[in-house]
Design an enzyme around this catalytic site. Structure first.
Site, PDB file in Angstrom:
ATOM      1  N   CYS A   1       2.236  -8.739   3.927  1.00 41.15           N
ATOM      2  CA  CYS A   1       3.363  -7.912   3.250  1.00 41.15           C
ATOM      3  C   CYS A   1       4.051  -8.942   2.415  1.00 41.15           C
ATOM      4  O   CYS A   1       3.679  -9.553   1.383  1.00 41.15           O
ATOM      5  CB  CYS A   1       4.235  -7.337   4.379  1.00 41.15           C
ATOM      6  SG  CYS A   1       5.324  -6.088   3.917  1.00 41.15           S
TER       7      CYS A   1
ATOM      8  N   HIS B   1       0.349  -4.174   6.763  1.00 47.04           N
ATOM      9  CA  HIS B   1       0.512  -4.936   8.113  1.00 47.04           C
ATOM     10  C   HIS B   1      -0.602  -4.369   9.131  1.00 47.04           C
ATOM     11  O   HIS B   1      -0.664  -3.542   9.667  1.00 47.04           O
ATOM     12  CB  HIS B   1       1.732  -4.272   8.656  1.00 47.04           C
ATOM     13  CG  HIS B   1       2.860  -4.621   8.292  1.00 47.04           C
ATOM     14  ND1 HIS B   1       3.603  -5.832   8.451  1.00 47.04           N
ATOM     15  CD2 HIS B   1       3.638  -4.047   7.064  1.00 47.04           C
ATOM     16  CE1 HIS B   1       4.660  -6.032   7.688  1.00 47.04           C
ATOM     17  NE2 HIS B   1       4.734  -4.993   6.792  1.00 47.04           N
TER      18      HIS B   1
ATOM     19  N   GLU C   1      -1.049  -5.837  11.840  1.00 47.38           N
ATOM     20  CA  GLU C   1      -0.596  -5.984  13.137  1.00 47.38           C
ATOM     21  C   GLU C   1      -0.137  -4.414  13.687  1.00 47.38           C
ATOM     22  O   GLU C   1       0.324  -4.190  14.658  1.00 47.38           O
ATOM     23  CB  GLU C   1       0.243  -6.978  13.361  1.00 47.38           C
ATOM     24  CG  GLU C   1       1.897  -6.834  12.788  1.00 47.38           C
ATOM     25  CD  GLU C   1       1.867  -7.059  11.184  1.00 47.38           C
ATOM     26  OE1 GLU C   1       1.008  -7.013  10.601  1.00 47.38           O
ATOM     27  OE2 GLU C   1       3.082  -7.024  11.089  1.00 47.38           O
TER      28      GLU C   1
END
Lengths: 255, 206
Positions: B81, B185, B187
């Site tokens: 990011c 992202h 994650e």
């Protein structure tokens, strides 16, 4: 193509997750209940984002909420927005440190616009979600302090929030909250022309058809539900699959 | 294997560490140059303003540490990011601000002149022309989670890119030798995100 989002909102106060109906709260279960009995991980596999709101206005309860937040974040791999009682940078940074990706603000947008500007400048617009609780008087009106204090016209408040450069709007209809009767789409006439900020629609979803109505609407970017029981167990997963089959623009997680 | 997430006061480390844990890897968070230098993999997360992030990295003396680890040591380094944007040459956020220059790509605001909303928030599909180490076992047009208002251009033609379209095509991910970045992202991107992180973890040191 940017997909629309399904969002689940968890309400927390005093050790318990809650059901809200027109802002009257009912305790449902604690965090063990959420994971063991409610099978929260199944639900988190079916949604795009999670919102967790702390409804306790006692500042001393913030550390407890931070622990709850961290535990929830450890159980799902999706973006989590957290809010409730964010009045200073200390609480904001603590929420982020405990796993929040975004911050949800409401009352501070009325009382502390400078603080909202500071949040935006420090963490970026994309990190700040302005939650609005609204219902009708003659026109759509907004309310602060858990929907207890009237604050003026929704249209004016939206313009105010655009000036503060918040990243998203969480638009919650007080009169539909927790009823399962479906969203109130009339409010969309209040959205200013050429509106640029993503809108999360909340208040009233009780059935997957309500979600799909919202997702089909070009003015709505995300459909949220806070009702723990309307989409229990595999309910949200089934709703998501049904929506995908009918062509709703949602992300495919198992591509 | 020592995996270090750079701590410069502006990132959600917890989610990245949780994702790594799911893949069976321990990681630590550090701003200690010695720890960063001796790491096998470096991850630079980040949320917030580019200028503030660079000020923090410079103040903590970490800009040079990251640059040396990535260039002289050849440590595989992944920016996520804002972390990816920091690897670029400069951003126009809050006036022009210089980045770490590990890739000579500029960062500019997304073009909001069409009917798109900004920030770009949610899952969007990504695509690439040439496979690279990050895209192993991931299908073209898989959805990943984005949340940003600024985006990187592909000025450096020597890198491998992953693209996304939102008002304009922009860099969703890149590989330039041992330096990697993703605007989305991983994650927060369910199974596809885990696959991508696994691909990064399996990259061999140059």
């Amino acid at each position: 193509m940017l997909k629309k989002r399904l969002i689940f909102t968890l309400l927390y106060k005093n050790g318990s997750f809650l059901l809200s109906r027109n802002f009257r709260l009912q305790k449902v279960g604690n965090i063990q209940w959420l994971f063991k009995n409610y099978h929260f991980e199944t639900i988190s596999d079916a949604i795009d984002e999670l919102i967790v709101l702390n409804l306790d206005d006692d500042e001393n309860k913030i550390p407890e909420f931070l622990q709850i937040l961290e535990e929830i974040v450890g159980h799902c791999m999706i973006p989590v927005a957290a809010g409730g009682q964010i009045r200073n940078m200390q609480t904001a940074s603590a929420l982020l440190a405990h796993g929040a990706d975004k911050l949800v603000v409401n009352t501070a947008c009325f009382e502390q616009p400078e603080f909202i500007r500071e949040l935006v400048s420090c963490y970026g617009s994309q990190c700040i979600v302005a939650s609005i609780d609204w219902t009708y008087q003659d026109h759509p009106q907004v309310f602060s302090h858990s929907a207890t204090q009237e604050q003026g016209l929704l249209n004016d408040h939206l313009q105010h929030l655009a000036k503060l450069e918040v990243g998203e709007i969480y638009l919650n209809a007080i009169h539909r909250d927790g009823t399962g009767q479906g969203y109130d789409f009339d409010v969309l006439h209040t959205i200013p022309e050429n509106w640029k900020i993503p809108i999360i629609f909340a208040g009233g979803a009780g059935h997957s058809s309500h979600l799909s109505q919202a997702l089909e609407n070009p003015l709505i970017d995300a459909a949220a539900t806070a009702n723990l029981f309307n989409f229990v167990g595999k309910g949200l997963g089934n709703a998501r699959n049904e929506l995908l089959r009918s062509g709703a623009p949602l992300a495919k997680f198992n591509n | 294997m020592i995996i270090t997430l750079i701590d410069y006061g502006m990132g959600n480390h917890l989610s990245v560490r949780n994702a790594l844990k799911r893949l069976g890897y321990d990681s630590s968070v550090s701003q200690d140059p010695a720890v960063i230098k001796s790491s096998d993999l470096i991850i630079l997360p980040g949320v917030g303003s580019f200028r503030r992030a660079m000020e923090n990295l410079n103040r903590l003396g970490l800009s040079e540490v990251i640059r040396l680890a990535a260039t002289e040591n050849g440590t595989p380094t992944l920016g996520i990011c804002l972390g990816m944007q920091l690897l670029g040459s400069e951003s126009t956020e809050d006036g022009v601000c210089e980045g770490l220059r590990l890739i000579e790509n500029k960062i500019t605001k997304l073009d909001g002149s069409s009917d798109i909303r900004i920030p770009h928030v949610g899952f969007n599909n990504v695509y690439w022309e040439t496979n690279n180490d990050l895209t192993v076992d991931i299908n073209q047009n898989s959805d990943f989670y984005f949340t940003h208002s600024y985006a990187m251009k592909d000025d450096d033609k020597t890198a491998d890119y992953i693209y996304c379209d939102y008002g304009m095509p922009f860099v969703a991910g890149f590989r330039k030798e041992n330096v990697f970045g993703v605007q989305f992202h991983p994650e927060k991107s369910q199974k596809n995100g885990l696959k991508l992180l696994k691909n990064f973890l399996e990259i061999k040191r140059a």
